[in-house]
Design a protein around this motif. Structure first.
Motif, PDB file in Angstrom:
ATOM      1  N   THR A  20       0.776  -1.222   0.132  1.00  0.00           N
ATOM      2  CA  THR A  20      -0.028  -0.054   0.150  1.00  0.00           C
ATOM      3  C   THR A  20       0.916   1.072  -0.040  1.00  0.00           C
ATOM      4  OG1 THR A  20      -1.638  -0.935   1.288  1.00  0.00           O
ATOM      5  CG2 THR A  20      -1.741   0.985   1.127  1.00  0.00           C
ATOM      6  N   THR A  21       0.457   2.223  -0.718  1.00  0.00           N
ATOM      7  CA  THR A  21       0.956   3.599  -0.782  1.00  0.00           C
ATOM      8  C   THR A  21      -0.194   4.488  -1.120  1.00  0.00           C
ATOM      9  OG1 THR A  21       2.961   4.755  -1.540  1.00  0.00           O
ATOM     10  CG2 THR A  21       1.643   3.660  -3.139  1.00  0.00           C
ATOM     11  N   PHE A  22       0.183   5.746  -1.147  1.00  0.00           N
ATOM     12  CA  PHE A  22      -0.663   6.857  -1.155  1.00  0.00           C
ATOM     13  C   PHE A  22      -0.319   7.795  -2.274  1.00  0.00           C
ATOM     14  CE2 PHE A  22      -0.833   5.076   3.040  1.00  0.00           C
ATOM     15  CZ  PHE A  22      -2.128   5.011   3.148  1.00  0.00           C
ATOM     16  N   SER A  23      -1.379   8.513  -3.072  1.00  0.00           N
ATOM     17  CA  SER A  23      -1.050   9.512  -3.892  1.00  0.00           C
ATOM     18  C   SER A  23      -1.534  10.692  -3.230  1.00  0.00           C
ATOM     19  CB  SER A  23      -1.962   9.446  -5.225  1.00  0.00           C
ATOM     20  OG  SER A  23      -2.233  10.695  -5.947  1.00  0.00           O
ATOM     21  N   SER A  24      -0.514  11.899  -2.977  1.00  0.00           N
ATOM     22  CA  SER A  24      -0.947  13.064  -2.393  1.00  0.00           C
ATOM     23  C   SER A  24      -1.825  13.778  -3.234  1.00  0.00           C
ATOM     24  CB  SER A  24       0.081  13.711  -2.180  1.00  0.00           C
ATOM     25  OG  SER A  24       0.820  13.111  -1.243  1.00  0.00           O
ATOM     26  N   VAL A  25      -1.702  13.714  -4.509  1.00  0.00           N
ATOM     27  CA  VAL A  25      -2.469  14.722  -5.406  1.00  0.00           C
ATOM     28  C   VAL A  25      -3.933  14.141  -5.516  1.00  0.00           C
ATOM     29  CG1 VAL A  25      -2.581  15.200  -7.664  1.00  0.00           C
ATOM     30  CG2 VAL A  25      -0.729  15.039  -6.921  1.00  0.00           C
ATOM     31  N   SER A  26      -4.343  12.823  -5.535  1.00  0.00           N
ATOM     32  CA  SER A  26      -5.677  12.523  -5.546  1.00  0.00           C
ATOM     33  C   SER A  26      -5.980  12.235  -4.003  1.00  0.00           C
ATOM     34  CB  SER A  26      -5.657  11.302  -6.356  1.00  0.00           C
ATOM     35  OG  SER A  26      -5.154  10.018  -5.865  1.00  0.00           O
ATOM     36  N   MET A  27      -5.163  12.124  -3.082  1.00  0.00           N
ATOM     37  CA  MET A  27      -5.477  11.765  -1.777  1.00  0.00           C
ATOM     38  C   MET A  27      -6.381  10.410  -1.565  1.00  0.00           C
ATOM     39  SD  MET A  27      -6.484  15.473  -0.232  1.00  0.00           S
ATOM     40  CE  MET A  27      -7.643  15.847  -1.139  1.00  0.00           C
ATOM     41  N   LEU A  28      -5.623   9.470  -2.298  1.00  0.00           N
ATOM     42  CA  LEU A  28      -6.322   8.326  -2.320  1.00  0.00           C
ATOM     43  C   LEU A  28      -5.055   7.258  -2.058  1.00  0.00           C
ATOM     44  CD1 LEU A  28      -8.758   8.403  -5.513  1.00  0.00           C
ATOM     45  CD2 LEU A  28      -9.378   8.329  -3.048  1.00  0.00           C
ATOM     46  N   PRO A  29      -5.344   6.019  -1.626  1.00  0.00           N
ATOM     47  CA  PRO A  29      -4.287   4.985  -1.516  1.00  0.00           C
ATOM     48  C   PRO A  29      -4.446   4.109  -2.775  1.00  0.00           C
ATOM     49  CG  PRO A  29      -6.501   4.312  -0.404  1.00  0.00           C
ATOM     50  CD  PRO A  29      -6.433   5.706  -0.715  1.00  0.00           C
ATOM     51  N   TYR A  30      -3.298   3.503  -3.149  1.00  0.00           N
ATOM     52  CA  TYR A  30      -3.082   2.708  -4.236  1.00  0.00           C
ATOM     53  C   TYR A  30      -2.209   1.654  -3.831  1.00  0.00           C
ATOM     54  CZ  TYR A  30       0.954   5.230  -5.854  1.00  0.00           C
ATOM     55  OH  TYR A  30       2.271   5.571  -5.963  1.00  0.00           O
ATOM     56  N   TYR A  31      -2.247   0.480  -4.708  1.00  0.00           N
ATOM     57  CA  TYR A  31      -1.238  -0.722  -4.446  1.00  0.00           C
ATOM     58  C   TYR A  31       0.069  -0.458  -5.448  1.00  0.00           C
ATOM     59  CZ  TYR A  31      -4.550  -2.972  -1.502  1.00  0.00           C
ATOM     60  OH  TYR A  31      -5.423  -3.140  -0.324  1.00  0.00           O
ATOM     61  N   VAL A  32       1.007  -0.992  -4.842  1.00  0.00           N
ATOM     62  CA  VAL A  32       2.182  -1.169  -5.937  1.00  0.00           C
ATOM     63  C   VAL A  32       2.352  -2.750  -5.766  1.00  0.00           C
ATOM     64  CG1 VAL A  32       4.619  -1.035  -5.990  1.00  0.00           C
ATOM     65  CG2 VAL A  32       3.359   0.786  -5.256  1.00  0.00           C
ATOM     66  N   LEU A  33       2.061  -3.196  -7.184  1.00  0.00           N
ATOM     67  CA  LEU A  33       2.161  -4.499  -7.487  1.00  0.00           C
ATOM     68  C   LEU A  33       3.799  -4.870  -7.716  1.00  0.00           C
ATOM     69  CD1 LEU A  33      -0.047  -6.750  -9.480  1.00  0.00           C
ATOM     70  CD2 LEU A  33       2.520  -7.076  -9.543  1.00  0.00           C
ATOM     71  N   ASN A  34       4.209  -5.236  -6.544  1.00  0.00           N
ATOM     72  CA  ASN A  34       5.917  -5.190  -6.458  1.00  0.00           C
ATOM     73  C   ASN A  34       6.257  -6.621  -7.091  1.00  0.00           C
ATOM     74  OD1 ASN A  34       7.922  -3.324  -5.333  1.00  0.00           O
ATOM     75  ND2 ASN A  34       8.724  -5.232  -4.855  1.00  0.00           N
ATOM     76  N   ASP A  35       5.665  -7.504  -6.832  1.00  0.00           N
ATOM     77  CA  ASP A  35       6.067  -8.782  -7.080  1.00  0.00           C
ATOM     78  C   ASP A  35       5.039  -9.920  -8.028  1.00  0.00           C
ATOM     79  OD1 ASP A  35       8.288  -8.372  -5.511  1.00  0.00           O
ATOM     80  OD2 ASP A  35       7.193  -9.005  -3.802  1.00  0.00           O
ATOM     81  N   LEU A  36       5.492 -10.315  -9.064  1.00  0.00           N
ATOM     82  CA  LEU A  36       4.568 -11.315  -9.861  1.00  0.00           C
ATOM     83  C   LEU A  36       5.677 -12.367 -10.461  1.00  0.00           C
ATOM     84  CD1 LEU A  36       1.927 -12.084 -10.995  1.00  0.00           C
ATOM     85  CD2 LEU A  36       2.574 -10.823 -13.039  1.00  0.00           C
ATOM     86  N   TYR A  37       5.170 -13.413  -9.732  1.00  0.00           N
ATOM     87  CA  TYR A  37       6.152 -14.515 -10.381  1.00  0.00           C
ATOM     88  C   TYR A  37       5.128 -16.143 -10.556  1.00  0.00           C
ATOM     89  CZ  TYR A  37       9.850 -18.308 -10.359  1.00  0.00           C
ATOM     90  OH  TYR A  37      10.688 -19.167 -10.691  1.00  0.00           O
ATOM     91  N   VAL A  38       5.590 -16.495 -11.647  1.00  0.00           N
ATOM     92  CA  VAL A  38       5.056 -18.084 -11.883  1.00  0.00           C
ATOM     93  C   VAL A  38       6.228 -18.977 -12.124  1.00  0.00           C
ATOM     94  CG1 VAL A  38       3.603 -19.260 -13.574  1.00  0.00           C
ATOM     95  CG2 VAL A  38       2.823 -17.020 -12.868  1.00  0.00           C
ATOM     96  N   ASN A  39       6.025 -20.181 -11.571  1.00  0.00           N
ATOM     97  CA  ASN A  39       7.118 -21.164 -11.802  1.00  0.00           C
ATOM     98  C   ASN A  39       7.224 -21.477 -13.132  1.00  0.00           C
ATOM     99  OD1 ASN A  39       8.057 -22.069  -9.383  1.00  0.00           O
ATOM    100  ND2 ASN A  39       6.412 -23.831  -8.989  1.00  0.00           N
ATOM    101  N   GLN A  40       8.470 -21.406 -13.690  1.00  0.00           N
ATOM    102  CA  GLN A  40       8.996 -21.563 -15.037  1.00  0.00           C
ATOM    103  C   GLN A  40       8.276 -22.591 -15.695  1.00  0.00           C
ATOM    104  OE1 GLN A  40      13.130 -21.085 -15.528  1.00  0.00           O
ATOM    105  NE2 GLN A  40      12.740 -20.694 -17.859  1.00  0.00           N
ATOM    106  N   THR A  41       8.052 -23.734 -15.134  1.00  0.00           N
ATOM    107  CA  THR A  41       7.368 -24.774 -15.532  1.00  0.00           C
ATOM    108  C   THR A  41       5.996 -24.741 -15.885  1.00  0.00           C
ATOM    109  OG1 THR A  41       7.068 -26.073 -13.578  1.00  0.00           O
ATOM    110  CG2 THR A  41       9.042 -26.566 -14.736  1.00  0.00           C
ATOM    111  N   GLN A  42       5.324 -23.778 -15.217  1.00  0.00           N
ATOM    112  CA  GLN A  42       3.819 -23.573 -15.136  1.00  0.00           C
ATOM    113  C   GLN A  42       3.524 -22.200 -15.941  1.00  0.00           C
ATOM    114  OE1 GLN A  42       1.727 -25.557 -13.856  1.00  0.00           O
ATOM    115  NE2 GLN A  42       3.397 -26.864 -12.954  1.00  0.00           N
ATOM    116  N   ARG A  43       4.290 -21.720 -16.813  1.00  0.00           N
ATOM    117  CA  ARG A  43       4.268 -20.508 -17.531  1.00  0.00           C
ATOM    118  C   ARG A  43       3.146 -20.883 -18.822  1.00  0.00           C
ATOM    119  NH1 ARG A  43       9.706 -17.607 -16.339  1.00  0.00           N
ATOM    120  NH2 ARG A  43       9.345 -17.331 -14.125  1.00  0.00           N
ATOM    121  N   LYS A  44       2.544 -19.732 -19.348  1.00  0.00           N
ATOM    122  CA  LYS A  44       1.663 -20.096 -20.552  1.00  0.00           C
ATOM    123  C   LYS A  44       0.332 -20.653 -20.082  1.00  0.00           C
ATOM    124  CE  LYS A  44       4.824 -18.123 -23.255  1.00  0.00           C
ATOM    125  NZ  LYS A  44       4.676 -16.704 -23.471  1.00  0.00           N
TER     126      LYS A  44
END
Length: 147
Positions: free
Chosen positions: A66-90
């Motif tokens: 979670t982080t925040f935008s001061s301009v819109s005064m709203l919270p938003y999420y940073v999707l920091n990590d996305l990972y799928v096992n190499q054998t399970q991709r596609k």
């Protein structure tokens, strides 16, 4: 495929995925440090993690902060990590995790999701397919300490 919101009880299944994610980004494998890092995030309620399972096997995850935008005064999420096992991709796992994160964001009433990725990451096609817009009107800067 089953997607769940992880909690600290899932760390034994999540830590190997998290360690593999870090190795993908050219970090040394360190399962103990990965486990400690995840324990700290969960104990401090500092992140939201969704995990994907196929036939009971943990095959992918995404982690939001979670982080925040001061301009819109709203919270938003940073999707920091996305990972799928190499054998399970596609197999649609990345799409399912991204869609779950988007639904969660909508449910929470947050402004949106932000992510950053390497310029050569082939997942960019997936992001754009799912409605993510590349920010072409601003630059990303980072200041680093000596550590």
């Amino acid at each position: 495929m089953k997607i769940i919101q992880a909690n600290s009880s899932h760390i034994p299944l999540l830590a190997p995925l998290f360690d593999s994610y870090r190795v993908f980004y050219k970090q040394a494998s360190d399962i103990n440090a990965a486990t400690s890092f995840l324990k700290e995030r969960f104990s401090q309620s500092e992140s939201i993690v969704f995990m994907a399972f196929i036939d009971g096997e943990a095959v992918g995850f995404t982690q939001l902060y979670t982080t925040f935008s001061s301009v819109s005064m709203l919270p938003y999420y940073v999707l920091n990590d996305l990972y799928v096992n190499q054998t399970q991709r596609k197999k649609g796992i990345g799409s399912a995790l991204l869609n779950t994160a988007q639904e969660f964001c909508l449910k929470k009433g947050f402004k949106g999701l932000a992510l950053e990725t390497a310029t050569d990451n082939p997942a960019q096609k997936l992001y754009e397919k799912l409605g993510w817009k590349k920010d072409s009107h601003s630059f990303h800067y980072f200041w680093r300490t000596n550590s």
